[in-house]
Design an enzyme around this catalytic site. Structure first.
Site, PDB file in Angstrom:
ATOM      1  CD  GLU A 172      -3.103  -1.098   2.116  1.00 43.49           C
ATOM      2  OE1 GLU A 172      -3.051  -0.285   3.042  1.00 43.49           O
ATOM      3  OE2 GLU A 172      -4.048  -1.892   1.942  1.00 43.49           O
ATOM      4  CD  GLU A 291      -3.768  -5.944   3.061  1.00 47.13           C
ATOM      5  OE1 GLU A 291      -4.626  -5.290   3.687  1.00 47.13           O
ATOM      6  OE2 GLU A 291      -2.561  -5.679   3.074  1.00 47.13           O
ATOM      7  CD  GLN A 346      -3.826  -9.252   8.888  1.00 47.61           C
ATOM      8  OE1 GLN A 346      -3.181  -9.852   9.726  1.00 47.61           O
ATOM      9  NE2 GLN A 346      -3.552  -7.977   8.592  1.00 47.61           N
TER      10      GLN A 346
HETATM   11  O1  AHR Z   1      -5.026  -5.954   7.020  1.00 45.00           O
HETATM   12  C1  AHR Z   1      -4.905  -4.822   7.821  1.00 45.00           C
HETATM   13  C2  AHR Z   1      -4.213  -3.673   7.099  1.00 45.00           C
HETATM   14  O2  AHR Z   1      -5.034  -3.231   6.054  1.00 45.00           O
HETATM   15  C3  AHR Z   1      -2.909  -3.996   6.435  1.00 45.00           C
HETATM   16  O3  AHR Z   1      -1.819  -3.921   7.273  1.00 45.00           O
HETATM   17  C4  AHR Z   1      -2.820  -2.938   5.373  1.00 45.00           C
HETATM   18  O4  AHR Z   1      -2.088  -3.355   4.251  1.00 45.00           O
HETATM   19  C5  AHR Z   1      -4.253  -2.595   5.058  1.00 45.00           C
HETATM   20  O5  AHR Z   1      -4.492  -1.254   5.084  1.00 45.00           O
END
Ligand code: AHR
Length: 493
Positions: A172, A291, A346
Site C-alpha cells: 500500500e 487483501e 487476515q
Molecule cells: O489488514 C490490515 C491492514 O489493512 C494492512 O496492514 C494494510 O495493508 C491494510 O491497510
C-alpha cells in the site's frame, strides 16, 4: 421467486489458480503472538505453534499465506527476525503502535507454513528500505550459492533454501498512513529497481507490484497506470486491496459489495491491458487481490500503546458478513481468468475467520464456512454461467441480481459445484440448474449456511452460524432460502 442458472460444458471462464484461496498473517495484534504462536498453550508444538490453530487452518485448506505485512512491513528489518532468538531486538512498531519482540521471523514462519500445509508469500519493505535489503532477504531465503546471505541461512540451521516463490514489492505504498509512502513515480522507480535485482538474484520468483490501497484513493487508476508503466517488464502481478463494511446498517446494500469488487477487478485488468498495449508487450500482467475482507466492527477499539500483541482489529463476524464473504468468493472464482492470487485478510484473530483465546480455545467465525467450502470444493474450471433472476436496486447499487452464483467444474472428480447466495432478505428462491453437456450428473450434496438473524455471531462455546446439510430430493428445483449461502455438488452417476 424463481431463478435459473444455465451452463454449457464448452463455455468456461478459465482454470482456477488455487492461490485465490490464500490468506494473510501480519505482525499485528494477536495474529502472530497469541495467535499462531503461543508457547505456553496446551496444544503448542515443539516450536510454540498452536496445533489447534494449525488444525483449523488445515481445514480451511489455505494454499498460500502473505507475510509479514501489511503496514508492518514498511518499517520492518527482516534481519531482526533471523538467527539466535535471545539476541533479537525488541522494537517500536510504528504502523500499529505496539512493541515487536521479533521472536518470530522468517526463520520460524517458513517452518510454521510447512506445518500448516501452506506456502509463504513474502513482502519486502519498500517504505523505509529499498532494493538492497529486499534482494538480501531473497538471497537468504532462496539461494544455494556460496555467498554471505545464503551462508548465514545455513549458519542459522537451514541448509535447504526456503523456496519462497511469490514476493510482494512493498505494501500500500500510495497510502499516507504508510511508513515511507510514495508518489506513483517514486514507487514505480523503486519497485522497478528492486524487481530487477530480485529477478537477477532468483529468476524463478514471481513479483507482485502494489496497486492502489483501495478504489477510493484519489490517485486510483493513475497510480496503477504509472506503476505499471515503470515496472511492466519485471513484475507478474498487480495487487488490489479492498475491505467492506456495513457501518450504515443497510443489509440489502451491504450484500451488493461483490458488485463493487467485480467492477474493481475489471477496471484494473483493463488498466493492465492498456499498459500492455502501450508497450506492445506479449506479456499479460495478472492480478493478486492480496487483501480482502469485511472490516469495520472493530473500528475505534482501544488498546494500550506499545504493548505486546494487544487485541487489535478483532472483528466479530456475524451471519451477513459470511454472506458477503460468500459473494466475494464467487466473484473471485468468476474472475479466475485474471485474478490468480487472493488473500483473505487476515487469518487468525486480526479480521480473521479463526479466533483464539489466550490460553484457551480456538474457534471458527461465521466467515470461516463459505471460505472453507470454496477452498475445498472450488477447484477446476469456472464455467461461464448465465443467471436469470429478478433484480433489485438500492441507493448505491442498481439492478443487482438476487442470486449471486458461480459454477466450478472439477474434471478430476467428475463433479460440478454450484455456489449461490440468495440476496433477498424476504423471499426464498426456487432455483433450476440447467447444465448442458453434463447429462447424467446428479445432485449429491446441498450445504446451506442460514440463520434467521443476520446479526448472529459465533462465540467460543456457541456456534450459531454453522453449515447444515439439506436433504437432496429428485425435484427439478432446489430452494435457496432467503438470505442464505449454498453449495450444491453434482456428480456424474
Ligand atoms: O489488514 C490490515 C491492514 O489493512 C494492512 O496492514 C494494510 O495493508 C491494510 O491497510
Amino acid at each position: 421467486m424463481k431463478a435459473q442458472i444455465l451452463i454449457n460444458k464448452h463455455f468456461t471462464i478459465g482454470e482456477i489458480d488455487r492461490r485465490i484461496y490464500g490468506s494473510f498473517i501480519e505482525h499485528l495484534g494477536r495474529a502472530v503472538y497469541n495467535g499462531i504462536y503461543e508457547p505456553g498453550h496446551t496444544t503448542a508444538d515443539d516450536m510454540g505453534f498452536r496445533k489447534d490453530v494449525i488444525d483449523l487452518i488445515k481445514k480451511l485448506n489455505v494454499p498460500i499465506v502473505r507475510y509479514p505485512g501489511g503496514n508492518f512491513v514498511s518499517g520492518y528489518n527482516w534481519e531482526d527476525g533471523i538467527g539466535d532468538r535471545s539476541k533479537r531486538p525488541q522494537r517500536m512498531e510504528l504502523a500499529w503502535g505496539t512493541t515487536e519482540t521479533n521472536q518470530i521471523g522468517i526463520d520460524e514462519f517458513h517452518q510454521w507454513a510447512k506445518r500448516a500445509d501452506t506456502e509463504v508469500m513474502m513482502a519486502v519493505n519498500l517504505g523505509t528500505r529499498g532494493p538492497e535489503e529486499a534482494r538480501n532477504c531473497l538471497e537468504y531465503c532462496n539461494s544455494t550459492t556460496d555467498t554471505y546471505w545464503a551462508n548465514l541461512r545455513r549458519k542459522n540451521g537451514f541448509e535447504q533454501p526456503f523456496g519462497i516463490k511469490v514476493w510482494c514489492l512493498g505494501n500500500e505504498m500510495d497510502g499516507d498512513w504508510q511508513m515511507g509512502g510514495k508518489t506513483p513515480d517514486e514507487y514505480g522507480r523503486i519497485a522497478f529497481e528492486t524487481a530487477k535485482l530480485m529477478k537477477w538474484t532468483d529468476p524463478s520468483i514471481e513479483l507482485v507490484a502494489c496497486g492502489s490501497s483501495n478504489n477510493r484513493m484519489l490517485t486510483f487508476v493513475d497510480w496503477e497506470y504509472k506503476v505499471l508503466d515503470h515496472t511492466y517488464e519485471y513484475i507478474d502481478y498487480l495487487s488490489l486491496h479492498q475491505y467492506f463494511g456495513n457501518a450504515a446498517d443497510d443489509s440489502q446494500d451491504f450484500l451488493c459489495c461483490s458488485v463493487d469488487m467485480d467492477n474493481f477487478i475489471k477496471t484494473i485488468a483493463a488498466v493492465c491491458d492498456a499498459v500492455k498495449a502501450k508497450k506492445r508487450s506479449d506479456k499479460t500482467v495478472n492480478l493478486s487481490f492480496d487483501e480482502w475482507n469485511v472490516w469495520f466492527h472493530s473500528n475505534g477499539a482501544k488498546f494500550e500503546p506499545w504493548s505486546i500483541a494487544p487485541p487489535q482489529l478483532e472483528d466479530i463476524y456475524n451471519f451477513e458478513d459470511a454472506l458477503v464473504v460468500g459473494c466475494i468468493l464467487t466473484t473471485l472464482q468468476n474472475n479466475c481468468d485474471r485474478v490468480k492470487m487472493a488473500c483473505l485478510a487476515q487469518l487468525v484473530n486480526v479480521i480473521a475467520p479463526i479466533m483464539t483465546e489466550n490460553g484457551g480455545k480456538a474457534w471458527a467465525q461465521t466467515i470461516f464456512w463459505p471460505f472453507m467450502y470454496a477452498s475445498v470444493y472450488g477447484n477446476g474450471k469456472t464455467m461461464r454461467s448465465i443467471v436469470e433472476c429478478d433484480k433489485f436496486s438500492t441507493e448505491k447499487h442498481k439492478d443487482v441480481p438476487y442470486v449471486e452464483a458461480s459454477v466450478v467444474y472439477n474434471e478430476k472428480e467428475n463433479e460440478v459445484v454450484l455456489y449461490a447466495v440468495n440476496r433477498s432478505l424476504s423471499e426464498d428462491v426456487e432455483l433450476s440448474f440447467v447444465a448442458e453437456g453434463f447429462e447424467g450428473y446428479k445432485l449429491v450434496e446441498h450445504v446451506e449456511l442460514y440463520n434467521d438473524d443476520l446479526k448472529a455471531v459465533n462465540e467460543k462455546d456457541n456456534e450459531r452460524v454453522a453449515p447444515a446439510n439439506v436433504a437432496v430430493t429428485e425435484s427439478e428445483t432446489v430452494t435457496l432460502k432467503k438470505h442464505s449461502w449454498n453449495m450444491l455438488r453434482y456428480k456424474a452417476q
